[in-house]
Scaffold this motif. Structure first.
Motif, short mmCIF file in Angstrom:
data_model
loop_
_atom_site.label_atom_id
_atom_site.label_comp_id
_atom_site.label_asym_id
_atom_site.label_seq_id
_atom_site.Cartn_x
_atom_site.Cartn_y
_atom_site.Cartn_z
N VAL A 39 0.84 -1.21 0.00
CA VAL A 39 0.00 0.00 0.00
C VAL A 39 0.87 1.25 0.00
O VAL A 39 0.62 2.21 -0.76
CB VAL A 39 -0.94 0.00 1.23
N ALA A 80 2.76 1.75 -3.31
CA ALA A 80 1.85 2.11 -4.39
C ALA A 80 1.36 3.55 -4.27
O ALA A 80 0.67 4.06 -5.16
CB ALA A 80 0.66 1.15 -4.42
N GLY A 81 1.71 4.21 -3.18
CA GLY A 81 1.27 5.59 -2.97
C GLY A 81 -0.14 5.73 -2.48
O GLY A 81 -0.75 6.80 -2.60
N TRP A 82 -0.70 4.67 -1.88
CA TRP A 82 -2.09 4.68 -1.43
C TRP A 82 -2.22 4.94 0.07
O TRP A 82 -3.34 4.90 0.59
CB TRP A 82 -2.77 3.35 -1.78
N GLU A 83 -1.11 5.18 0.76
CA GLU A 83 -1.18 5.37 2.20
C GLU A 83 -1.94 6.64 2.58
O GLU A 83 -1.71 7.72 2.02
CB GLU A 83 0.24 5.46 2.77
N THR A 84 -2.88 6.49 3.50
CA THR A 84 -3.63 7.62 4.06
C THR A 84 -3.59 7.50 5.58
O THR A 84 -3.11 6.50 6.13
CB THR A 84 -5.10 7.59 3.59
N SER A 96 -5.55 4.34 6.48
CA SER A 96 -4.86 3.07 6.22
C SER A 96 -3.71 2.87 7.21
O SER A 96 -3.49 1.75 7.69
CB SER A 96 -4.33 3.04 4.79
#
Length: 397
Positions: free
Chosen positions: A294, A297-301, A304
């Motif tokens: 995650v 992929a640059g999807w960390e928030t 998350s």
């Protein structure tokens, strides 16, 4: 003591150290500004130096506790922790504060050694793991409450006030110990302090594969906690701009560890320390693989990160008490010395792991996610060696 009071007392003794780590987390930025700490990562040394003292001090207290008993050592060191807290509150330079934190760590080291030794004096194996799990469940309320309490204290005074409160709590536990704690080590079981006796005890502790292996495994998982604590303010406040929710989010992750300890206390006598801890390690590896994917992929928030961190802390919570109980099982007859050496290994190893992860921070959660994956894989390898390739076997601890 009544069994319930005993568990509460052990938790309070352990909480002296937990408050020593977590209570000032909301004040790190204020301390940095007041003492001119220019580099944000350098604020982590306020936690790290404390843990160095905490690890080193444990080598001393075990032999002393085996020679003179648990009670007098605990009373003296709690008094020393109170004095060190006052010293920290009066520090005017970063160097002076770090020295005070080192002294605090040296004094609080006794709480880890003596909590384990006092429990081990009256129990072992799964029963010891259950007692420690219940105590740790209460103990884990401290990380949940400490940052909120620290933030509340900042509303009434400067960051120095936090250290005065910390000293006050240690003084309370000191008074409780003086009034209610009986000596748990009979005179007949006390061991003279000698180089030959220490060498024999250290040799047994370091050459028994369960004692050494599970102490190292505990150091790695504890290192994950140190990394999270050291980085928590930077990640929540600086990276995700969630300063107004810092204490709540930190508490959520800590609460996951507390829930894991409660679950462990209910299941360990039925399922065993090995089944629970090994399952938790495998779950930590699986979670970390997904988390790394995650992040990369640059999807960390923020959501998350909290999700994966809370679940990872749950896994770590299912490892801690069980690893400690398995490490102590073959060396119960030298519980004080063995606990001190294992505590030294666990704490110093955790400082190294936590520092490597923490000082790698550069504005993203990547070092923490990768660090947890490495911790899980290495711990699994250690378990494989210690158990000679027989995972999930039914051998009782």
């Amino acid at each position: 003591m009544h069994p319930r009071e005993f568990v509460a007392f052990v938790a309070a003794v352990m909480a002296v150290n937990a408050f020593g780590v977590d209570l000032m987390l909301p004040a790190l930025a204020d301390i940095g500004r007041d003492l001119s700490i220019m580099e944000a990562n350098h604020r982590q040394w306020i936690i790290t130096v404390y843990m160095v003292g905490f690890g080193a001090g444990q080598l001393v207290y075990g032999p002393l506790a085996d020679r003179y008993g648990r009670r007098p050592i605990l009373l003296v060191t709690l008094a020393g922790f109170t004095a060190a807290s006052i010293f920290a509150a009066s520090s005017t330079t970063f160097a002076a504060l770090l020295f005070a934190r080192l002294l605090q760590g040296l004094m609080s080291a006794s709480t880890r050694v003596l909590a384990v030794a006092i429990v081990r004096d009256g129990s072992s194996g799964r029963q010891m793991a259950r007692t420690m799990s219940v105590a740790q469940m209460i103990f884990f309320l401290v990380p949940i409450l400490a940052p909120t309490l620290g933030q509340l204290l900042l509303a009434f005074g400067p960051w120095r006030f936090i250290f005065y409160v910390l000293g006050g709590f240690a003084a309370f536990v000191l008074a409780w110990s003086a009034v209610r704690l009986p000596e748990t080590l009979p005179i007949a079981r006390r061991r003279a302090i000698s180089l030959e006796a220490l060498r024999g005890s250290y040799h047994l502790t370091l050459t028994n594969r369960y004692s050494l292996g599970y102490a190292i495994a505990a150091s790695l998982t504890f290192g994950g906690i140190i990394a999270f604590v050291s980085l928590s303010q930077q990640i929540f406040v600086d990276e995700f701009d969630a300063g107004d929710r810092f204490t709540m989010l930190f508490a959520l992750c800590a609460c996951a560890m507390g829930a894991a300890s409660f679950l462990n206390s209910r299941l360990v006598e039925r399922l065993g320390t090995r089944l629970i801890s090994q399952s938790a390690v495998l779950a930590l590896i699986a979670l970390s693989i997904v988390h790394v994917a995650v992040v990369l992929a640059g999807w960390e928030t923020l959501a998350s990160y909290v999700f994966f961190q809370a679940l990872s802390m749950t896994c770590i919570g299912l490892c801690g008490a069980n690893f400690g109980a398995m490490a102590m099982e073959p060396v119960g007859h030298i519980a004080g010395t063995a606990s001190s050496l294992q505590g030294f290994i666990t704490s110093i190893g955790a400082v190294i792991v936590g520092t490597l992860i923490g000082q790698s921070y550069a504005g993203t959660t990547t070092p923490l996610a990768i660090g947890y994956l490495c911790i899980g894989l290495i711990v699994l390898g250690i378990i494989w060696v210690v158990e000679e390739g027989q995972l999930f076997r039914a051998r009782m601890s």
